[in-house]
Design a protein around this motif. Structure first.
Motif, PDB file in Angstrom:
ATOM      1  N   PHE A 103       0.843  -1.183   0.000  1.00 38.54           N
ATOM      2  CA  PHE A 103       0.000   0.000   0.000  1.00 38.54           C
ATOM      3  C   PHE A 103       0.883   1.239   0.000  1.00 38.54           C
ATOM      4  N   TRP A 139      -6.844  -5.681   4.010  1.00 39.73           N
ATOM      5  CA  TRP A 139      -6.492  -4.529   3.159  1.00 39.73           C
ATOM      6  C   TRP A 139      -7.087  -3.221   3.693  1.00 39.73           C
ATOM      7  N   TRP A 141      -6.518  -2.350   6.871  1.00 39.52           N
ATOM      8  CA  TRP A 141      -5.782  -2.138   8.105  1.00 39.52           C
ATOM      9  C   TRP A 141      -5.845  -0.663   8.519  1.00 39.52           C
ATOM     10  N   LYS A 146      -0.723  -0.096   9.100  1.00 41.86           N
ATOM     11  CA  LYS A 146      -0.041   0.042   7.809  1.00 41.86           C
ATOM     12  C   LYS A 146       1.325   0.698   7.988  1.00 41.86           C
ATOM     13  N   GLU A 149       3.834  -1.718   9.491  1.00 47.60           N
ATOM     14  CA  GLU A 149       4.304  -2.693   8.503  1.00 47.60           C
ATOM     15  C   GLU A 149       5.256  -2.050   7.500  1.00 47.60           C
ATOM     16  N   GLN A 150       4.958  -0.827   7.110  1.00 48.69           N
ATOM     17  CA  GLN A 150       5.817  -0.131   6.161  1.00 48.69           C
ATOM     18  C   GLN A 150       7.186   0.154   6.790  1.00 48.69           C
TER      19      GLN A 150
END
Length: 383
Positions: A103, A139, A141, A146, A149-150
């Motif tokens: 994303f 998807w 989240w 997000k 995770e990034q």
């Protein structure tokens, strides 16, 4: 070049390098030998990553993995040897420089998340408030998840532990041991690393197998294989039109026991299905994602490895509250006589140990495609 080993000896070598033929000493040493252990969330039985380790370490307990992670002996995306950290940097740097993940990055939220972790210490996604309605599918989240995770994929955060399977993140600078190399490798260094790790884990392999799931690296692996062979570090043989590489000093050092292994769909020996089909003549697929009415073997089928032959599969489910391991569907391969006394003894031992591993005190065979085998185990087996 001719092969120095017979096809069955190559299978034995593969199993030997996989750590299946001799008990392994520690979690960190075993993960280093395998190169990685894939993390999986399916929990109808004990999770796959724990099972992979248990299959090779009879004394394994699930907290050993958490301890190895907490002590900085391994790191997580999959579980990987901490010494291999630098080989994850190419991907991390690509993302830092604008490469795409699942994303789009939200720099503002990432900055806020990073600041909170710096001030408060390790945090999970659930430690951040969700302000945009109810949680949806993966998807959808929440922004903080997000961002976590990034930042993790970019290398700014690392996982220090898991709490009820939730990742707990901290700043990489506070987690990564100071002696670990943080210099990103060149393409040739990375290719050599893939080759060496693959041979450590599998004894022999092709360029395509060594570059499995790695975009844009196969040519570098092929070049490095050629160079290593010309320098005498590797030898090769041809099988079914494909070149395979191995170390010239490779030897059989572990005997093949009369044992049954129950291996899950994410086990390192099984994960490359084409290799499994070619060398072990076993056509194996996971059916978790197949609609129930179209499944042949069951939701979560373990492969049954008897000596060096895959002889069937068994769909398993742990009813933890009642302490019962269900063998919901056992399917033996065509032509295999399941009533062999040695196999039955080894099968019982493997299922009993697997039931214990899942916290179960009994097991029951519900359904089987082999009538005599089903009759033999018609009653619940107490451990």
């Amino acid at each position: 070049m001719s092969s120095p080993f017979s096809p069955r000896e190559w299978l034995q070598l593969n199993m030997q390098q996989q750590g299946l033929l001799q008990p392994q000493a520690s979690v960190s040493e075993l993960i280093s030998r395998l190169g990685y252990v894939q993390i999986d969330s399916i929990n109808v039985v004990e999770r796959a990553h724990h099972h992979v380790l248990h299959s090779r370490m009879p004394q394994y307990q699930t907290q050993m993995l958490d301890t190895a992670l907490a002590q900085g002996e391994i790191f997580a995306a999959a579980y990987l040897p901490i010494a291999d950290y630098c080989f994850s940097l190419q991907r991390k740097q690509l993302l830092q420089n604008g490469g795409k993940h699942w994303f789009e990055s939200d720099d503002k939220v990432m900055q806020e998340v990073r600041a909170r972790i710096r001030a408060e210490g390790p945090l999970k996604a659930s430690d951040f408030e969700h302000t945009e309605g109810k949680n949806g599918a993966w998807w959808d989240w929440k922004p903080a998840k997000k961002a976590l995770e990034q930042l993790f994929m970019r290398g700014e955060l690392m996982v220090v532990r898991r709490e009820k399977f939730q990742k707990c993140y901290d700043l990489t600078e506070r987690v990564l041991p100071s002696h670990i190399n943080t210099q990103a490798p060149s393409e040739s260094e990375f290719a050599r690393h893939l080759i060496e790790r693959y041979l450590d884990a599998h004894a022999f392999g092709s360029a395509a197998q060594m570059a499995y799931l790695r975009k844009g690296i196969k040519a570098h692996v092929s070049e490095q294989l050629t160079a290593m062979q010309s320098q005498g570090e590797l030898a090769s043989f041809k099988a079914e039109g494909q070149w395979y590489f191995y170390r010239p000093e490779l030897q059989i050092t572990a005997a093949l026991p009369n044992r049954v292994w129950l291996l899950n769909p994410f086990d390192n020996l099984l994960i490359q299905r084409q290799r499994l089909k070619q060398w072990f003549d076993f056509d194996y697929q996971i059916e978790v994602y197949v609609p129930a009415e179209k499944r042949q073997y069951g939701y979560y089928s373990l492969a049954i490895l008897w000596r060096d032959r895959f002889v069937g599969r068994v769909d398993v489910k742990a009813e933890r509250q009642s302490g019962l391991l269900l063998l919901q569907q056992l399917t033996l391969e065509a032509g295999f006589d399941g009533m062999d006394d040695d196999f039955c003894a080894a099968f019982e031992a493997a299922v009993t140990e697997y039931a214990r591993f899942n916290g179960c005190s009994r097991w029951k065979l519900v359904k089987a495609n082999h009538k005599a085998f089903k009759q033999k185990y018609a009653r619940q087996q107490k451990i």
